[in-house]
Design a protein around this motif. Structure first.
Motif, PDB file in Angstrom:
ATOM      1  N   GLY A   1       0.790  -1.224   0.000  1.00 48.86           N
ATOM      2  CA  GLY A   1       0.000   0.000   0.000  1.00 48.86           C
ATOM      3  C   GLY A   1       0.820   1.270   0.000  1.00 48.86           C
ATOM      4  N   MET A   2       2.133   1.171   0.238  1.00 49.21           N
ATOM      5  CA  MET A   2       2.986   2.362   0.257  1.00 49.21           C
ATOM      6  C   MET A   2       3.017   3.016  -1.125  1.00 49.21           C
ATOM      7  N   THR A   3       2.982   4.343  -1.149  1.00 48.05           N
ATOM      8  CA  THR A   3       3.038   5.062  -2.415  1.00 48.05           C
ATOM      9  C   THR A   3       4.474   5.189  -2.891  1.00 48.05           C
ATOM     10  N   ALA A   4       4.632   5.361  -4.179  1.00 50.25           N
ATOM     11  CA  ALA A   4       5.968   5.458  -4.770  1.00 50.25           C
ATOM     12  C   ALA A   4       5.907   6.288  -6.036  1.00 50.25           C
ATOM     13  N   GLU A   5       7.088   6.719  -6.466  1.00 49.90           N
ATOM     14  CA  GLU A   5       7.229   7.469  -7.713  1.00 49.90           C
ATOM     15  C   GLU A   5       8.074   6.627  -8.668  1.00 49.90           C
ATOM     16  N   VAL A   6       7.591   6.482  -9.882  1.00 53.77           N
ATOM     17  CA  VAL A   6       8.269   5.657 -10.877  1.00 53.77           C
ATOM     18  C   VAL A   6       8.828   6.564 -11.960  1.00 53.77           C
ATOM     19  N   ASP A   7      10.168   6.538 -12.116  1.00 56.37           N
ATOM     20  CA  ASP A   7      10.849   7.356 -13.125  1.00 56.37           C
ATOM     21  C   ASP A   7      11.490   6.457 -14.169  1.00 56.37           C
TER      22      ASP A   7
ATOM     23  N   PRO B   1       7.433  11.614 -14.052  1.00 55.28           N
ATOM     24  CA  PRO B   1       7.267  10.590 -13.012  1.00 55.28           C
ATOM     25  C   PRO B   1       5.817  10.123 -12.929  1.00 55.28           C
ATOM     26  N   LEU B   2       5.645   8.843 -12.618  1.00 49.95           N
ATOM     27  CA  LEU B   2       4.325   8.233 -12.520  1.00 49.95           C
ATOM     28  C   LEU B   2       4.080   7.775 -11.087  1.00 49.95           C
ATOM     29  N   LYS B   3       2.855   7.978 -10.609  1.00 48.12           N
ATOM     30  CA  LYS B   3       2.495   7.579  -9.261  1.00 48.12           C
ATOM     31  C   LYS B   3       2.053   6.120  -9.245  1.00 48.12           C
ATOM     32  N   ALA B   4       2.515   5.408  -8.218  1.00 47.08           N
ATOM     33  CA  ALA B   4       2.167   3.997  -8.076  1.00 47.08           C
ATOM     34  C   ALA B   4       2.100   3.658  -6.593  1.00 47.08           C
ATOM     35  N   HIS B   5       1.659   2.435  -6.295  1.00 50.52           N
ATOM     36  CA  HIS B   5       1.668   1.960  -4.914  1.00 50.52           C
ATOM     37  C   HIS B   5       2.029   0.489  -4.881  1.00 50.52           C
ATOM     38  N   VAL B   6       2.538   0.050  -3.747  1.00 49.98           N
ATOM     39  CA  VAL B   6       3.020  -1.329  -3.608  1.00 49.98           C
ATOM     40  C   VAL B   6       1.841  -2.281  -3.546  1.00 49.98           C
ATOM     41  N   LEU B   7       1.855  -3.258  -4.442  1.00 48.29           N
ATOM     42  CA  LEU B   7       0.797  -4.266  -4.473  1.00 48.29           C
ATOM     43  C   LEU B   7       1.155  -5.446  -3.573  1.00 48.29           C
ATOM     44  N   ARG B   8       2.379  -5.914  -3.660  1.00 45.73           N
ATOM     45  CA  ARG B   8       2.825  -7.023  -2.805  1.00 45.73           C
ATOM     46  C   ARG B   8       4.356  -7.051  -2.771  1.00 45.73           C
TER      47      ARG B   8
ATOM     48  N   VAL C   1       6.238  -5.759  -6.230  1.00 44.05           N
ATOM     49  CA  VAL C   1       5.357  -5.478  -7.358  1.00 44.05           C
ATOM     50  C   VAL C   1       4.513  -4.249  -7.049  1.00 44.05           C
ATOM     51  N   LEU C   2       4.520  -3.305  -7.975  1.00 45.81           N
ATOM     52  CA  LEU C   2       3.738  -2.077  -7.818  1.00 45.81           C
ATOM     53  C   LEU C   2       2.756  -1.946  -8.967  1.00 45.81           C
ATOM     54  N   THR C   3       1.640  -1.327  -8.686  1.00 49.85           N
ATOM     55  CA  THR C   3       0.648  -1.037  -9.715  1.00 49.85           C
ATOM     56  C   THR C   3       0.442   0.472  -9.795  1.00 49.85           C
ATOM     57  N   PHE C   4       0.188   0.975 -10.987  1.00 48.90           N
ATOM     58  CA  PHE C   4       0.031   2.414 -11.193  1.00 48.90           C
ATOM     59  C   PHE C   4      -1.316   2.891 -10.665  1.00 48.90           C
ATOM     60  N   ASP C   5      -1.313   4.078 -10.083  1.00 47.53           N
ATOM     61  CA  ASP C   5      -2.562   4.646  -9.559  1.00 47.53           C
ATOM     62  C   ASP C   5      -3.534   4.948 -10.689  1.00 47.53           C
ATOM     63  N   GLN C   6      -3.000   5.377 -11.836  1.00 46.70           N
ATOM     64  CA  GLN C   6      -3.808   5.633 -13.027  1.00 46.70           C
ATOM     65  C   GLN C   6      -3.088   5.044 -14.230  1.00 46.70           C
TER      66      GLN C   6
ATOM     67  N   LEU D   1      13.150   3.525 -12.308  1.00 47.27           N
ATOM     68  CA  LEU D   1      13.673   3.733 -10.962  1.00 47.27           C
ATOM     69  C   LEU D   1      12.478   4.013 -10.052  1.00 47.27           C
ATOM     70  N   VAL D   2      12.358   3.240  -8.974  1.00 47.16           N
ATOM     71  CA  VAL D   2      11.226   3.367  -8.060  1.00 47.16           C
ATOM     72  C   VAL D   2      11.710   4.023  -6.771  1.00 47.16           C
ATOM     73  N   LYS D   3      11.052   5.131  -6.400  1.00 46.99           N
ATOM     74  CA  LYS D   3      11.391   5.856  -5.181  1.00 46.99           C
ATOM     75  C   LYS D   3      10.175   5.820  -4.254  1.00 46.99           C
ATOM     76  N   PHE D   4      10.350   5.219  -3.094  1.00 46.61           N
ATOM     77  CA  PHE D   4       9.249   4.965  -2.174  1.00 46.61           C
ATOM     78  C   PHE D   4       9.082   6.152  -1.219  1.00 46.61           C
ATOM     79  N   ASP D   5       7.852   6.659  -1.153  1.00 46.95           N
ATOM     80  CA  ASP D   5       7.558   7.809  -0.297  1.00 46.95           C
ATOM     81  C   ASP D   5       7.532   7.389   1.171  1.00 46.95           C
ATOM     82  N   PRO D   6       7.936   8.260   2.067  1.00 46.70           N
ATOM     83  CA  PRO D   6       7.925   7.944   3.507  1.00 46.70           C
ATOM     84  C   PRO D   6       6.538   8.117   4.105  1.00 46.70           C
ATOM     85  N   LYS D   7       5.577   7.372   3.610  1.00 44.87           N
ATOM     86  CA  LYS D   7       4.194   7.489   4.110  1.00 44.87           C
ATOM     87  C   LYS D   7       3.662   6.102   4.400  1.00 44.87           C
TER      88      LYS D   7
END
Length: 300
Positions: A228-234, A243-250, A276-281, A294-300
């Protein structure tokens, strides 16, 4: 420093990104020293299940090919077809056998009716004293024998029907159709080629499925990344893709060797877990399978 350089070791890259947006002249506050990201990982674009490798389900000679590389096809569309003549002959033979068994059963049904009627009349005559009991018993025994023959004929008819179904199934196996909507990535067959299920795939197929990211999460980051953690995909190639917004699926449970690290020495000593991450949109720009990110995980 070029943070997108493909040969920059991930450890150095992570250190640079985790430093956040601090500057030499920035105020010495807690916000300035807070990392912009809690983890960084290399990844690649993929789809669930990966590319499909389609094989011909039956052996034979390819009669026609209905799709070409790069073509977008619909579910059920013809991709390739074998020579149908042997399968059609087998189906015709099974249909003839079924027809013969059905005709024999129909004839025996009529005989059962007549033998039953004759046996009933002789039994009635014997009870009235107008006939002998032996003739009535013989007629009843004959009727039972005809019924047994009918049962066998019905079993033969059912068996013939199964042979017809099997022959139709084998005929269907001579045709390969698109399992879902998608694109032909690679075609490895020509008309006239001899193929079989054991000879390997004849098409590589890309289904129209949502894109995902398979990231290699370094063992040092496993404890800070969660579902469920959000991330930025470059884009890791430095093409300038937004950059594209995504979140951790598993997150996987098995450590393995890195396959995306460029430095051989670093790769040999790095253990990672698949994330594995899936795109928010759905991305507005088409992302190619295998494209490095490159996946950068947000501190949330």
């Amino acid at each position: 420093m070029n943070l997108r350089h493909p040969r920059l070791p991930l450890a150095l890259l992570a250190a640079a990104l985790l430093a956040g947006c601090s500057h030499d002249e920035a105020p010495a506050t807690s916000q300035a020293t807070t990392p912009a990201y809690v983890a960084v990982a290399r990844g690649r674009i993929d789809i669930e299940g990966g590319l499909l490798k389609l094989t011909m389900p039956s052996e034979g000679i390819v009669q026609s090919v209905g799709a070409h590389e790069g073509e977008h096809v619909q579910k059920g569309q013809l991709l390739a077809q074998l020579d149908l003549e042997p399968a059609k002959l087998a189906l015709d033979s099974a249909l003839a056998e079924q027809q013969q068994a059905s005709a024999q059963a129909s004839a025996l049904e009529e005989r059962v009716k007549s033998t039953d009627l004759r046996a009933a009349r002789l039994e009635q005559a014997a009870r009235a004293g107008a006939g002998d009991i032996q003739s009535a018993d013989d007629a009843r025994e004959n009727a039972q024998q005809v019924k047994a023959q009918l049962d066998n004929a019905r079993a033969s008819t059912a068996l013939a029907s199964q042979k017809v179904a099997a022959a139709r199934y084998q005929l269907d196996l001579h045709t390969l159709r698109a399992p879902v909507d998608g694109q032909i990535v690679q075609r490895m067959v020509q008309p006239g080629a001899s193929v079989s299920p054991a000879s390997g795939p004849i098409f590589v197929f890309l289904p129209d499925s949502p894109r995902i990211v398979r990231a290699e999460l370094n063992e040092s980051f496993v404890g800070v990344v969660h579902e469920g953690m959000t991330a930025e995909v470059d884009d890791d190639s430095g093409s300038g893709l937004a950059p594209l917004k995504a979140h951790v699926l598993r997150i996987g449970n098995v450590f393995g060797a890195s396959t995306l690290e460029d430095d051989p020495q670093v790769r040999a000593n790095t253990r990672s877990v698949e994330c594995v991450l899936t795109f928010d949109q759905p991305p507005a720009t088409s992302l190619r399978i295998g494209q490095r990110v490159l996946v950068k995980f947000d501190p949330k």
